[in-house]
Write a protein that holds these residues in place. Sequence first.
Motif, PDB file in Angstrom:
ATOM      1  N   MET A   1       0.846  -1.186   0.000  1.00  0.00           N
ATOM      2  CA  MET A   1       0.000   0.000   0.000  1.00  0.00           C
ATOM      3  C   MET A   1       0.889   1.245   0.000  1.00  0.00           C
ATOM      4  N   THR A   2       0.576   2.177  -0.882  1.00  0.00           N
ATOM      5  CA  THR A   2       1.335   3.428  -0.949  1.00  0.00           C
ATOM      6  C   THR A   2       0.873   4.359   0.170  1.00  0.00           C
ATOM      7  N   PHE A   3       1.669   5.406   0.432  1.00  0.00           N
ATOM      8  CA  PHE A   3       1.301   6.378   1.458  1.00  0.00           C
ATOM      9  C   PHE A   3      -0.001   7.075   1.087  1.00  0.00           C
ATOM     10  N   GLU A   4      -0.154   7.383  -0.202  1.00  0.00           N
ATOM     11  CA  GLU A   4      -1.387   8.027  -0.673  1.00  0.00           C
ATOM     12  C   GLU A   4      -2.590   7.101  -0.476  1.00  0.00           C
ATOM     13  N   GLY A   5      -2.386   5.819  -0.766  1.00  0.00           N
ATOM     14  CA  GLY A   5      -3.457   4.847  -0.565  1.00  0.00           C
ATOM     15  C   GLY A   5      -3.825   4.715   0.903  1.00  0.00           C
ATOM     16  N   PHE A   6      -2.806   4.746   1.782  1.00  0.00           N
ATOM     17  CA  PHE A   6      -3.046   4.687   3.227  1.00  0.00           C
ATOM     18  C   PHE A   6      -3.892   5.872   3.673  1.00  0.00           C
ATOM     19  N   LEU A   7      -3.520   7.082   3.220  1.00  0.00           N
ATOM     20  CA  LEU A   7      -4.275   8.284   3.598  1.00  0.00           C
ATOM     21  C   LEU A   7      -5.716   8.230   3.098  1.00  0.00           C
ATOM     22  N   ARG A   8      -5.883   7.737   1.850  1.00  0.00           N
ATOM     23  CA  ARG A   8      -7.228   7.644   1.284  1.00  0.00           C
ATOM     24  C   ARG A   8      -8.100   6.680   2.093  1.00  0.00           C
ATOM     25  N   LEU A   9      -7.522   5.505   2.432  1.00  0.00           N
ATOM     26  CA  LEU A   9      -8.275   4.516   3.205  1.00  0.00           C
ATOM     27  C   LEU A   9      -8.520   5.015   4.631  1.00  0.00           C
ATOM     28  N   ALA A  10      -7.565   5.754   5.191  1.00  0.00           N
ATOM     29  CA  ALA A  10      -7.736   6.325   6.535  1.00  0.00           C
ATOM     30  C   ALA A  10      -8.898   7.311   6.547  1.00  0.00           C
ATOM     31  N   LEU A  11      -8.957   8.184   5.538  1.00  0.00           N
ATOM     32  CA  LEU A  11     -10.050   9.151   5.442  1.00  0.00           C
ATOM     33  C   LEU A  11     -11.385   8.439   5.250  1.00  0.00           C
ATOM     34  N   GLN A  12     -11.386   7.412   4.414  1.00  0.00           N
ATOM     35  CA  GLN A  12     -12.615   6.654   4.175  1.00  0.00           C
ATOM     36  C   GLN A  12     -13.056   5.921   5.443  1.00  0.00           C
ATOM     37  N   THR A  13     -12.097   5.549   6.292  1.00  0.00           N
ATOM     38  CA  THR A  13     -12.441   4.884   7.557  1.00  0.00           C
ATOM     39  C   THR A  13     -13.272   5.808   8.436  1.00  0.00           C
ATOM     40  N   VAL A  14     -12.988   7.110   8.366  1.00  0.00           N
ATOM     41  CA  VAL A  14     -13.744   8.084   9.155  1.00  0.00           C
ATOM     42  C   VAL A  14     -15.092   8.378   8.508  1.00  0.00           C
ATOM     43  N   THR A  15     -15.104   8.539   7.186  1.00  0.00           N
ATOM     44  CA  THR A  15     -16.334   8.956   6.499  1.00  0.00           C
ATOM     45  C   THR A  15     -17.275   7.787   6.184  1.00  0.00           C
ATOM     46  N   ALA A  16     -16.722   6.595   5.971  1.00  0.00           N
ATOM     47  CA  ALA A  16     -17.560   5.433   5.628  1.00  0.00           C
ATOM     48  C   ALA A  16     -16.988   4.168   6.268  1.00  0.00           C
ATOM     49  N   PRO A  17     -17.035   4.084   7.622  1.00  0.00           N
ATOM     50  CA  PRO A  17     -16.400   2.957   8.310  1.00  0.00           C
ATOM     51  C   PRO A  17     -16.943   1.585   7.914  1.00  0.00           C
ATOM     52  N   ARG A  18     -18.238   1.510   7.610  1.00  0.00           N
ATOM     53  CA  ARG A  18     -18.812   0.205   7.221  1.00  0.00           C
ATOM     54  C   ARG A  18     -18.208  -0.290   5.904  1.00  0.00           C
ATOM     55  N   ASP A  19     -18.039   0.629   4.955  1.00  0.00           N
ATOM     56  CA  ASP A  19     -17.458   0.248   3.668  1.00  0.00           C
ATOM     57  C   ASP A  19     -16.035  -0.269   3.840  1.00  0.00           C
ATOM     58  N   VAL A  20     -15.273   0.408   4.697  1.00  0.00           N
ATOM     59  CA  VAL A  20     -13.891  -0.015   4.946  1.00  0.00           C
ATOM     60  C   VAL A  20     -13.879  -1.363   5.650  1.00  0.00           C
ATOM     61  N   ALA A  21     -14.788  -1.561   6.609  1.00  0.00           N
ATOM     62  CA  ALA A  21     -14.869  -2.856   7.298  1.00  0.00           C
ATOM     63  C   ALA A  21     -15.157  -3.970   6.297  1.00  0.00           C
ATOM     64  N   ARG A  22     -16.127  -3.729   5.407  1.00  0.00           N
ATOM     65  CA  ARG A  22     -16.450  -4.746   4.382  1.00  0.00           C
ATOM     66  C   ARG A  22     -15.247  -5.020   3.491  1.00  0.00           C
ATOM     67  N   LEU A  23     -14.546  -3.948   3.085  1.00  0.00           N
ATOM     68  CA  LEU A  23     -13.373  -4.102   2.226  1.00  0.00           C
ATOM     69  C   LEU A  23     -12.295  -4.921   2.926  1.00  0.00           C
ATOM     70  N   LEU A  24     -11.979  -4.575   4.167  1.00  0.00           N
ATOM     71  CA  LEU A  24     -10.936  -5.288   4.905  1.00  0.00           C
ATOM     72  C   LEU A  24     -11.307  -6.753   5.115  1.00  0.00           C
ATOM     73  N   LEU A  25     -12.555  -6.996   5.502  1.00  0.00           N
ATOM     74  CA  LEU A  25     -12.985  -8.375   5.755  1.00  0.00           C
ATOM     75  C   LEU A  25     -13.000  -9.210   4.476  1.00  0.00           C
ATOM     76  N   SER A  26     -13.235  -8.555   3.336  1.00  0.00           N
ATOM     77  CA  SER A  26     -13.259  -9.293   2.061  1.00  0.00           C
ATOM     78  C   SER A  26     -11.867  -9.760   1.634  1.00  0.00           C
ATOM     79  N   LEU A  27     -10.813  -9.181   2.232  1.00  0.00           N
ATOM     80  CA  LEU A  27      -9.445  -9.569   1.882  1.00  0.00           C
ATOM     81  C   LEU A  27      -9.107 -10.987   2.335  1.00  0.00           C
ATOM     82  N   ARG A  28      -9.773 -11.432   3.398  1.00  0.00           N
ATOM     83  CA  ARG A  28      -9.537 -12.771   3.958  1.00  0.00           C
ATOM     84  C   ARG A  28      -8.043 -13.061   4.107  1.00  0.00           C
TER      85      ARG A  28
END
Length: 195
Positions: A1-28
Motif C-alpha cells: 500500500m502506498t502512502f497516498e493509498g493509506f491516507l485515502r483509506l484512513a479518510l474513508q475509515t472516518v467517512t464510511a467505516p462500514r465500507d472499509v470494514a467490508r473491504l478489509l474483511l473481504s481480503l480474507r
Amino acid sequence: MTFEGFLRLALQTVTAPRDVARLLLSLRLPTEALVLGFALVVVGNALVFSISLVLMPPTQAMGLLGNPLALMAIRGVVLLATIASLTWIGQMFGGRARFESIALLLIWLQALSVAVQVLFTFILPIAPQLGSALVFAATAIGAYITVHFLDEAHGLNSIGKSVVVLILGMIAMAVSLSIFLSLVGFTPAGLTGHV
C-alpha cells in the motif's frame, strides 16, 4: 500500500467505516499476515510512545511504561484481550464475527492510531491545549469507527447493540487484564513506579 493509498483509506475509515470494514474483511488475510500486522502495530505504538517521552518531560512515575520492551508486552496483551473480549461479547449478542475478523479490524484501527499519535507527539509540546482537544476528538472518532466496525463484522444491524458490545467488551477486557496482571505479580504501583 502506498502512502497516498493509506491516507485515502484512513479518510474513508472516518467517512464510511462500514465500507472499509467490508473491504478489509473481504481480503480474507491469512493468519500470518494478521500476526505480522499485530506485531507491527504493537511495536509502532511502543516506538511512538518512547519518542514522545524523549520530546516531552517525563511524568514523575513512569515505572514499566518507561521501558519499551515492557510497554510492547503490555500493549500486546491489552490488544489481544480487547480482540478476544469484543469477539466473545459480540457473539453473546448474536454476532457472527470470528476472532480473526475482529483482529483485522482492530489492527487497522491501531495502525491509524499510531499515525495519529505521531501527529500528537509533535503537536502536544508546541500547543498543549490544541493537542488535548485533538486527542479528545480522535478518541470520539475512534469510538464511532469501532462501533460501526463491530456492527458490520458481527452483523448485528443495530448501533445500540454495538455500543453495548463495545462497552461490555472494554469492561471484560479491563477485568480480565487486571486478573492476569495480579496473577503474574504486577500491581498498579509496579506499572507506574513509586510516586
